[in-house]
Design an enzyme around this catalytic site. Structure first.
Site, PDB file in Angstrom:
ATOM      1  N   CYS A 145       1.917  -1.896  15.873  1.00 20.72           N
ATOM      2  CA  CYS A 145       1.912  -1.543  14.126  1.00 20.72           C
ATOM      3  C   CYS A 145       1.376  -3.038  13.975  1.00 20.72           C
ATOM      4  O   CYS A 145       1.714  -4.302  14.294  1.00 20.72           O
ATOM      5  CB  CYS A 145       2.850  -1.137  14.378  1.00 20.72           C
ATOM      6  SG  CYS A 145       3.575  -1.085  12.533  1.00 20.72           S
ATOM      7  N   GLU A 163       0.131  -1.006  -0.513  1.00 22.76           N
ATOM      8  CA  GLU A 163      -0.168  -0.567  -0.042  1.00 22.76           C
ATOM      9  C   GLU A 163       0.867   1.331   0.039  1.00 22.76           C
ATOM     10  O   GLU A 163       1.940   1.619   0.745  1.00 22.76           O
ATOM     11  CB  GLU A 163      -0.946  -0.115   1.179  1.00 22.76           C
ATOM     12  CG  GLU A 163      -1.786  -1.375   1.326  1.00 22.76           C
ATOM     13  CD  GLU A 163      -2.550  -1.040   2.581  1.00 22.76           C
ATOM     14  OE1 GLU A 163      -4.025  -2.410   2.405  1.00 22.76           O
ATOM     15  OE2 GLU A 163      -2.574  -0.193   3.513  1.00 22.76           O
ATOM     16  N   CYS A 174       3.229   8.473   1.055  1.00 24.37           N
ATOM     17  CA  CYS A 174       3.992   7.299   1.645  1.00 24.37           C
ATOM     18  C   CYS A 174       4.047   6.143   1.028  1.00 24.37           C
ATOM     19  O   CYS A 174       2.728   5.967   0.682  1.00 24.37           O
ATOM     20  CB  CYS A 174       3.492   7.512   3.324  1.00 24.37           C
ATOM     21  SG  CYS A 174       3.271   6.153   3.889  1.00 24.37           S
ATOM     22  N   CYS A 187      -0.339   5.803  10.047  1.00 28.60           N
ATOM     23  CA  CYS A 187       0.885   5.700  10.381  1.00 28.60           C
ATOM     24  C   CYS A 187       0.371   4.080  11.763  1.00 28.60           C
ATOM     25  O   CYS A 187      -0.630   3.648  12.226  1.00 28.60           O
ATOM     26  CB  CYS A 187       1.362   6.315  11.268  1.00 28.60           C
ATOM     27  SG  CYS A 187       1.931   7.408  10.478  1.00 28.60           S
ATOM     28  N   CYS A 198       6.620  -7.033   7.522  1.00 28.12           N
ATOM     29  CA  CYS A 198       7.718  -6.305   7.556  1.00 28.12           C
ATOM     30  C   CYS A 198       7.764  -7.705   9.418  1.00 28.12           C
ATOM     31  O   CYS A 198       6.921  -8.058   9.530  1.00 28.12           O
ATOM     32  CB  CYS A 198       7.351  -4.804   8.627  1.00 28.12           C
ATOM     33  SG  CYS A 198       8.160  -4.452  10.047  1.00 28.12           S
ATOM     34  N   CYS A 221       7.015  -4.483  16.215  1.00 27.95           N
ATOM     35  CA  CYS A 221       6.904  -3.824  16.825  1.00 27.95           C
ATOM     36  C   CYS A 221       5.116  -4.099  17.270  1.00 27.95           C
ATOM     37  O   CYS A 221       4.297  -3.958  16.033  1.00 27.95           O
ATOM     38  CB  CYS A 221       6.808  -1.838  16.014  1.00 27.95           C
ATOM     39  SG  CYS A 221       8.743  -1.712  15.464  1.00 27.95           S
TER      40      CYS A 221
HETATM   41  N1  SAH Z   1       9.468   0.692   9.547  1.00 26.78           N
HETATM   42  C1  SAH Z   1       9.954   2.158  10.095  1.00 26.78           C
HETATM   43  C2  SAH Z   1       8.996   2.946   9.507  1.00 26.78           C
HETATM   44  C3  SAH Z   1       7.090   2.498   8.870  1.00 26.78           C
HETATM   45  S1  SAH Z   1       6.206   2.768  10.243  1.00 26.78           S
HETATM   46  C4  SAH Z   1       9.770   2.933  10.959  1.00 26.78           C
HETATM   47  O1  SAH Z   1       8.996   1.929  12.108  1.00 26.78           O
HETATM   48  O2  SAH Z   1      10.175   3.784  11.730  1.00 26.78           O
HETATM   49  C5  SAH Z   1       5.850   4.411  10.284  1.00 26.78           C
HETATM   50  C6  SAH Z   1       6.078   4.977  12.112  1.00 26.78           C
HETATM   51  O3  SAH Z   1       4.619   5.374  12.374  1.00 26.78           O
HETATM   52  C7  SAH Z   1       7.086   4.473  12.607  1.00 26.78           C
HETATM   53  O4  SAH Z   1       7.348   5.945  13.594  1.00 26.78           O
HETATM   54  C8  SAH Z   1       5.856   3.767  13.475  1.00 26.78           C
HETATM   55  O5  SAH Z   1       6.139   3.980  15.244  1.00 26.78           O
HETATM   56  C9  SAH Z   1       5.159   4.724  13.983  1.00 26.78           C
HETATM   57  N2  SAH Z   1       3.598   3.628  14.092  1.00 26.78           N
HETATM   58  C10 SAH Z   1       3.737   2.296  13.144  1.00 26.78           C
HETATM   59  N3  SAH Z   1       2.585   1.844  14.461  1.00 26.78           N
HETATM   60  C11 SAH Z   1       1.226   2.791  14.338  1.00 26.78           C
HETATM   61  C12 SAH Z   1       0.085   3.297  15.359  1.00 26.78           C
HETATM   62  N4  SAH Z   1      -0.470   2.119  15.417  1.00 26.78           N
HETATM   63  N5  SAH Z   1       0.203   3.959  15.496  1.00 26.78           N
HETATM   64  C13 SAH Z   1       0.831   5.466  15.096  1.00 26.78           C
HETATM   65  N6  SAH Z   1       2.504   5.259  14.540  1.00 26.78           N
HETATM   66  C14 SAH Z   1       2.510   4.203  14.730  1.00 26.78           C
END
Ligand code: SAH
Length: 408
Positions: A166, A134, A152, A382, A159, A163
């Site tokens: 996420c 996406e 984006c 995000c 991934c 985390c």
């Molecule tokens: N893998 C990379 C980029 C993808 S996520 C990274 O971790 O930076 C982009 C951003 O969204 C990151 O800062 C991540 O911590 C944040 N993120 C992930 N899940 C989220 C959520 N459910 N709500 C808000 N931010 C989130």
């Protein structure tokens, strides 16, 4: 691009090494369904999309053409977004004919493109092996003015980083995207923009961990920010990472001037390890040491992202610890109130708490902004990007949330 890289790419392109087959394996993973008659014909050809200017120059040389034809090809593909070789009108007819018989320029078709009222649009791309990724297009200006957009982009399908807050992480890693597939998201999304619109910013913050797909990401970033390409200056391209400390400095050297955003998300080691398994490999302390020494230009600053999770990492003590951690680093902080998805054991903190957290950072002299992600309602914010079918396969509960499945 350095000569060494150019040399390597050139070696791959020698005609006697069966270019088409090699490049297909390396790069060519999408666009035209392989089972369509057209797909079968094109599958024999080499894909020029995803190649850097040096590689295209070398390629033209192998076809007995002057080097500058490579630069012409580069700007047809990446600046003008022309995918039909026969329409590249400043190339000699005879060359166009030979090239079209031998090579192609792939492109992506959107599967579903849902937009919300403000214009934020989640675009789902189906790759030729059926994998879905996406991109999200986000308006940066008001609908009545000249429209500027941010895009984006995904760098992996799924991934591997795990985390816990996420949704993409719940998919696991499906596969790496090639440079071609990363660049193609930009070019195809540009074609979907309304007349006169352009992408002002490109962020590698979609699905995946960019520095876990290092070569392809660097190549795609260099292509998109090349002066002969799409008009994205390096400073307007940002790569966001969980903090793969071993690759950060390499990235800054490989794509000079590009923005770097590091997802911190906690102010102490134990919390960060709980939220982000990557912290067990590269600790917060080590990551910040690496950030302190990053070879970023004097005028540039690292961005630190901090997802605010109610009751987990959003206390005033967290904010004060964060100030101490970031002391001496030229940076800005981007606070992201957590975006929900079904079944997650987190809450988004109330607005006052977000404001109080930010206030503490500001008072200590840090620059801090709050990113209230757009597109939450359409699952485009995000941390909300995921392939629903894959999640279902992995047994992840999807009932009643913001997620929508793409049609099969
Ligand atoms: N893998 C990379 C980029 C993808 S996520 C990274 O971790 O930076 C982009 C951003 O969204 C990151 O800062 C991540 O911590 C944040 N993120 C992930 N899940 C989220 C959520 N459910 N709500 C808000 N931010 C989130």
């Amino acid at each position: 691009m350095g000569t060494a890289t150019k040399g390597r790419t050139f070696a791959k392109l020698r005609p006697n090494h069966n270019i088409a087959e090699k490049k297909m394996k390396q790069d060519n993973a999408f666009a035209i369904p392989p089972d369509s008659p057209k797909g079968r014909v094109l599958a024999e050809k080499m894909d020029l999309l995803g190649l850097e200017v040096g590689a295209l120059e070398a390629f033209c040389e192998t076809m007995g053409e002057p080097t500058y034809r490579g630069r012409q090809l580069f700007s047809w593909i990446y600046e003008k977004g022309v995918f039909d070789i026969t329409q590249m009108t400043d190339l000699p007819l005879d060359f166009r004919g030979r090239l079209a018989g031998y090579a192609r320029v792939g492109h992506l078709q959107p599967d579903v493109a849902g937009a919300d009222a403000e214009g934020t649009q989640k675009i789902i791309w189906r790759l030729c092996d059926g994998v879905r990724v996406e991109s999200v297009r986000i308006p940066m200006s008001r609908p009545d003015g000249p429209r500027r957009w941010s895009l984006c982009i995904s760098t992996q399908a799924g991934c591997a980083m795990g985390c816990v807050f996420c949704l993409t992480a719940k998919m696991g890693l499906v596969r790496q995207l090639s440079a071609l597939e990363i660049v193609a998201q930009f070019l195809a999304a540009k074609n979907l923009l309304p007349e006169g619109g352009r992408f002002h910013n490109v962020v590698f913050m979609g699905m995946g961990e960019p520095l876990d797909n290092f070569e392809a990401v660097c190549r795609a970033a260099r292509i998109l920010t090349h002066p002969l390409a799409a008009g994205v200056s390096p400073r307007r391209l940002t790569v966001s990472t969980v903090g793969v400390a071993s690759r950060l400095a390499d990235f800054v050297r490989e794509v000079p001037g590009a923005g770097v955003a590091v997802s911190l998300n906690a102010s102490d080691e134990a919390t960060r390890s709980r939220l982000m398994p990557v912290n067990r490999k590269w600790s917060l302390a080590h990551l910040l040491d690496v950030c302190r020494d990053l070879p970023v230009a004097e005028r540039d600053r690292i961005t630190f992202e901090y997802v605010l999770l109610g009751g987990e990492n959003d206390s005033e003590a967290d904010a004060r610890r964060l100030c101490r951690l970031l002391g001496g680093i030229r940076c800005k902080v981007n606070l992201i109130p957590w975006n929900p998805f079904p079944g997650a054991p987190f809450v988004r903190p109330a607005g006052e708490r977000v404001a109080a957290f930010r206030e503490i950072l500001l008072r200590s002299g840090l620059t801090a902004t709050v990113r209230y992600s757009k597109g939450v309602e359409i699952g485009a914010a995000c941390g909300q990007l995921a392939d629903a079918a894959r999640l279902r396969e992995k047994g992840f509960p999807l009932a009643g949330g913001t997620l929508r499945a793409a049609p099969p």
